[in-house]
Motif scaffolding. Structure first.
Motif, PDB file in Angstrom:
ATOM      1  N   SER A  58      -5.192  15.476  -0.810  1.00 18.92           N
ATOM      2  CA  SER A  58      -3.759  15.124  -0.945  1.00 18.92           C
ATOM      3  C   SER A  58      -3.391  14.076   0.114  1.00 18.92           C
ATOM      4  CB  SER A  58      -2.916  16.384  -0.721  1.00 18.92           C
ATOM      5  OG  SER A  58      -3.164  16.870   0.588  1.00 18.92           O
ATOM      6  N   GLY A  59      -2.319  13.350  -0.176  1.00 21.29           N
ATOM      7  CA  GLY A  59      -1.768  12.405   0.806  1.00 21.29           C
ATOM      8  C   GLY A  59      -2.606  11.160   0.980  1.00 21.29           C
ATOM      9  N   ILE A  60      -3.382  10.776  -0.086  1.00 22.71           N
ATOM     10  CA  ILE A  60      -4.162   9.547   0.104  1.00 22.71           C
ATOM     11  C   ILE A  60      -3.388   8.362  -0.468  1.00 22.71           C
ATOM     12  CG2 ILE A  60      -6.302  10.847   0.001  1.00 22.71           C
ATOM     13  CD1 ILE A  60      -6.922   9.636  -2.632  1.00 22.71           C
ATOM     14  N   TYR A  61      -3.860   7.190  -0.173  1.00 21.20           N
ATOM     15  CA  TYR A  61      -3.157   5.958  -0.551  1.00 21.20           C
ATOM     16  C   TYR A  61      -3.892   5.228  -1.667  1.00 21.20           C
ATOM     17  CZ  TYR A  61       0.156   6.376   3.280  1.00 21.20           C
ATOM     18  OH  TYR A  61       1.161   6.800   4.109  1.00 21.20           O
ATOM     19  N   SER A  62      -3.145   4.383  -2.379  1.00 19.46           N
ATOM     20  CA  SER A  62      -3.730   3.743  -3.577  1.00 19.46           C
ATOM     21  C   SER A  62      -4.924   2.864  -3.214  1.00 19.46           C
ATOM     22  CB  SER A  62      -2.659   2.906  -4.290  1.00 19.46           C
ATOM     23  OG  SER A  62      -2.095   2.009  -3.337  1.00 19.46           O
ATOM     24  N   ASP A  63      -4.939   2.315  -2.007  1.00 20.85           N
ATOM     25  CA  ASP A  63      -6.072   1.440  -1.648  1.00 20.85           C
ATOM     26  C   ASP A  63      -7.262   2.219  -1.103  1.00 20.85           C
ATOM     27  OD1 ASP A  63      -4.305  -1.543  -0.464  1.00 20.85           O
ATOM     28  OD2 ASP A  63      -4.559  -0.588  -2.434  1.00 20.85           O
ATOM     29  N   ASP A  64      -7.117   3.549  -0.940  1.00 21.72           N
ATOM     30  CA  ASP A  64      -8.237   4.344  -0.411  1.00 21.72           C
ATOM     31  C   ASP A  64      -9.311   4.502  -1.479  1.00 21.72           C
ATOM     32  OD1 ASP A  64      -6.476   4.682   1.674  1.00 21.72           O
ATOM     33  OD2 ASP A  64      -6.377   6.873   1.550  1.00 21.72           O
ATOM     34  N   TRP A  65     -10.531   4.805  -1.025  1.00 25.58           N
ATOM     35  CA  TRP A  65     -11.585   5.249  -1.941  1.00 25.58           C
ATOM     36  C   TRP A  65     -11.615   6.771  -1.900  1.00 25.58           C
ATOM     37  CZ3 TRP A  65     -11.751   0.421   0.048  1.00 25.58           C
ATOM     38  CH2 TRP A  65     -12.245  -0.610  -0.755  1.00 25.58           C
ATOM     39  N   MET A  66     -11.643   7.393  -3.090  1.00 28.59           N
ATOM     40  CA  MET A  66     -11.735   8.854  -3.182  1.00 28.59           C
ATOM     41  C   MET A  66     -13.037   9.166  -3.914  1.00 28.59           C
ATOM     42  SD  MET A  66     -10.322  11.891  -2.599  1.00 28.59           S
ATOM     43  CE  MET A  66     -11.921  12.690  -2.366  1.00 28.59           C
ATOM     44  N   LEU A  67     -14.074   9.546  -3.159  1.00 29.82           N
ATOM     45  CA  LEU A  67     -15.382   9.844  -3.771  1.00 29.82           C
ATOM     46  C   LEU A  67     -15.477  11.359  -3.910  1.00 29.82           C
ATOM     47  CD1 LEU A  67     -17.631   7.359  -1.726  1.00 29.82           C
ATOM     48  CD2 LEU A  67     -16.287   6.922  -3.822  1.00 29.82           C
ATOM     49  N   ILE A  68     -15.436  11.820  -5.137  1.00 28.90           N
ATOM     50  CA  ILE A  68     -15.450  13.262  -5.413  1.00 28.90           C
ATOM     51  C   ILE A  68     -16.894  13.763  -5.435  1.00 28.90           C
ATOM     52  CG2 ILE A  68     -14.916  15.059  -7.112  1.00 28.90           C
ATOM     53  CD1 ILE A  68     -12.402  13.978  -5.908  1.00 28.90           C
ATOM     54  N   GLY A  69     -17.184  14.698  -4.560  1.00 31.69           N
ATOM     55  CA  GLY A  69     -18.535  15.277  -4.532  1.00 31.69           C
ATOM     56  C   GLY A  69     -18.829  15.861  -3.168  1.00 31.69           C
ATOM     57  N   ALA A  70     -19.989  16.470  -3.068  1.00 29.04           N
ATOM     58  CA  ALA A  70     -20.416  17.104  -1.812  1.00 29.04           C
ATOM     59  C   ALA A  70     -20.947  16.028  -0.862  1.00 29.04           C
ATOM     60  CB  ALA A  70     -21.493  18.136  -2.104  1.00 29.04           C
ATOM     61  N   MET A  86       0.865  -1.170   0.000  1.00 30.00           N
ATOM     62  CA  MET A  86       0.000   0.000   0.000  1.00 30.00           C
ATOM     63  C   MET A  86       0.915   1.237   0.000  1.00 30.00           C
ATOM     64  SD  MET A  86      -3.193   0.730   2.622  1.00 30.00           S
ATOM     65  CE  MET A  86      -2.649  -0.486   3.715  1.00 30.00           C
ATOM     66  N   SER A  87       0.632   2.147  -0.929  1.00 36.32           N
ATOM     67  CA  SER A  87       1.550   3.298  -0.963  1.00 36.32           C
ATOM     68  C   SER A  87       0.755   4.572  -1.219  1.00 36.32           C
ATOM     69  CB  SER A  87       2.515   3.079  -2.142  1.00 36.32           C
ATOM     70  OG  SER A  87       1.718   2.965  -3.316  1.00 36.32           O
ATOM     71  N   GLN A  88       1.388   5.724  -0.885  1.00 32.07           N
ATOM     72  CA  GLN A  88       0.717   6.988  -1.178  1.00 32.07           C
ATOM     73  C   GLN A  88       0.590   7.121  -2.684  1.00 32.07           C
ATOM     74  OE1 GLN A  88       2.266  10.541   0.647  1.00 32.07           O
ATOM     75  NE2 GLN A  88       0.667  10.306   2.195  1.00 32.07           N
ATOM     76  N   ALA A  89      -0.553   7.673  -3.100  1.00 22.29           N
ATOM     77  CA  ALA A  89      -0.771   7.781  -4.554  1.00 22.29           C
ATOM     78  C   ALA A  89      -1.571   9.045  -4.818  1.00 22.29           C
ATOM     79  CB  ALA A  89      -1.575   6.585  -5.053  1.00 22.29           C
ATOM     80  N   SER A  90      -1.280   9.689  -5.939  1.00 17.37           N
ATOM     81  CA  SER A  90      -2.134  10.836  -6.245  1.00 17.37           C
ATOM     82  C   SER A  90      -3.360  10.344  -7.014  1.00 17.37           C
ATOM     83  CB  SER A  90      -1.345  11.836  -7.099  1.00 17.37           C
ATOM     84  OG  SER A  90      -0.858  11.150  -8.230  1.00 17.37           O
ATOM     85  N   ILE A  91      -3.236   9.101  -7.600  1.00 19.14           N
ATOM     86  CA  ILE A  91      -4.401   8.589  -8.344  1.00 19.14           C
ATOM     87  C   ILE A  91      -4.911   7.359  -7.604  1.00 19.14           C
ATOM     88  CG2 ILE A  91      -5.236   7.723 -10.556  1.00 19.14           C
ATOM     89  CD1 ILE A  91      -2.685   9.080 -11.788  1.00 19.14           C
ATOM     90  N   PRO A  92      -5.995   7.537  -6.856  1.00 15.83           N
ATOM     91  CA  PRO A  92      -6.491   6.377  -6.091  1.00 15.83           C
ATOM     92  C   PRO A  92      -7.100   5.347  -7.032  1.00 15.83           C
ATOM     93  CG  PRO A  92      -8.028   8.209  -5.947  1.00 15.83           C
ATOM     94  CD  PRO A  92      -6.828   8.707  -6.714  1.00 15.83           C
ATOM     95  N   SER A  93      -7.100   4.096  -6.622  1.00 14.23           N
ATOM     96  CA  SER A  93      -7.624   3.064  -7.531  1.00 14.23           C
ATOM     97  C   SER A  93      -9.143   2.971  -7.444  1.00 14.23           C
ATOM     98  CB  SER A  93      -6.996   1.704  -7.181  1.00 14.23           C
ATOM     99  OG  SER A  93      -7.011   1.534  -5.787  1.00 14.23           O
TER     100      SER A  93
END
Ligand code: BV8
Ligand code: ZN
Length: 261
Positions: free
Chosen positions: A235-247, A1-8
């Motif tokens: 910023s500073g999220i990891y590749s295994d994180d979920w990044m849900l863009i929205g309000a 698991m590593s920091q990533a700017s593009i989450p999977s």
């Protein structure tokens, strides 16, 4: 698991739904963004009026209060007015409903408003205190506001803080300022919840203020699923994180529907 700017993971996929449905302990970690749709300015939002020349983190310090008590107290009275005039938004209500679905659920907030409580969830962990619990700067005794909503102009003004009935010291906001320690027991409860949870939602926070910002990292190290909810990529999220863009007010009710209905 590593920091990533593009989450999977960038959508509420089946993998996430399964992690949520089978979770025994869930944590909601919130920042100012969860109250944004209630009309409460976030820390990132530019200050207005009298305070436009200051960054929020310059005003939220004991030094600023000691240097100009009326300037700082006026800022907090304006913020308290905004909170008293505000209503919880769909994000607060969705969090309150979702917490009912798990054997254990913890809400950890950096916010000093009471909108989570007013949405129907009790025992919120307030890492940074509350606008509604002022106390004496000198002797620490609590102070009670009257039931009036302060009438403060949006262009801002200085307001002399009240005086302590016991020692005549200045009354200060009941918040944790920069350079001040967080309430030790509350912080430990938050660390414990983050270390034991199966899923941690990090909602509406820029994640720059410590030690609060450690929460997602502690949960990730304990193999929890980490779900960021923010209109901006965080910023500073990891590749295994979920990044849900929205309000938050849109995504949390949507997530509740997609996972449970
Ligand atoms: C301390 C209360 C020990 C006051 C606040 C490492 C370890 C320990 C300490 C430090 C460290 N490094 C630096 C420090 C010192 C400092 C710190 O972290 N500084 C930062 C700037 C680097 N930390 C401290 O001083 C802490 N104390 O550590 O004690 C100690 C003792 C002595 C000496 C040294 C250490 C105390 C910090 C607490 C400060 N008080 N609040 C008040 O409210 O006035 S902090 C305040 O800003 C908030 O509470 C929050 O925590 C923080 C950031 O705000 P956010 O909630 O993230 O909001 P923000 O505006 O930043 O972002 C909003 C987000 O929402 C955005 O991402 C936006 O995109 C998003 N959004 C917008 N709309 C929506 C949305 N999201 C979803 N839906 C929407 N609709
Ligand atoms: Zn006092």
């Amino acid at each position: 698991m590593s920091q990533a700017s593009i989450p999977s993971h960038t959508v509420i996929d089946e993998a996430l739904s399964q992690r949520i449905r089978t979770a025994r302990h869930i944590v909601f970690f919130t920042g100012a963004g969860v109250s944004a749709e209630s009309g409460i300015p976030t820390f990132r939002d530019a200050q207005t009026g009298l305070w436009a020349q200051f960054d929020a983190s310059e005003l939220a310090t004991p030094e600023a209060f000691q240097a100009d008590p009326a300037l700082v107290w006026g800022w907090y009275e304006w913020r308290r007015m905004k909170v008293l005039q505000a209503q919880p938004n769909p994000a607060h209500f969705a969090i309150a409903r979702l917490t009912q679905r798990f054997p254990h659920a913890t809400v950890i907030t950096q916010n000093v408003d009471d909108l989570h409580e007013r949405a129907g969830h009790s025992n919120i962990l307030h890492l940074h205190g509350s606008l509604h619990q002022p106390r004496c700067f000198t002797c620490g005794v609590g102070y009670s506001f009257d039931n009036e909503i302060p009438v403060e102009p949006d262009y801002g003004r200085r307001v002399e803080p009240p005086r302590c009935a016991r020692c005549d010291g200045l009354i200060r906001p009941g918040v944790v300022w920069f350079g001040e320690s967080l309430p030790a027991q509350t912080l430990q409860q938050a660390f414990d919840a983050a270390a034991q949870c199966d899923v941690l939602f990090s909602i509406g926070t820029s994640g720059v203020v410590y030690p609060a910002a450690q929460m997602p990292h502690i949960a990730r190290d304990a193999n929890a699923a980490i779900v960021h909810i923010n209109p901006q990529p965080v910023s500073g999220i990891y590749s295994d994180d979920w990044m849900l863009i929205g309000a938050a007010g849109d995504l949390l009710p949507k997530l509740e529907r997609e996972v449970f209905f």
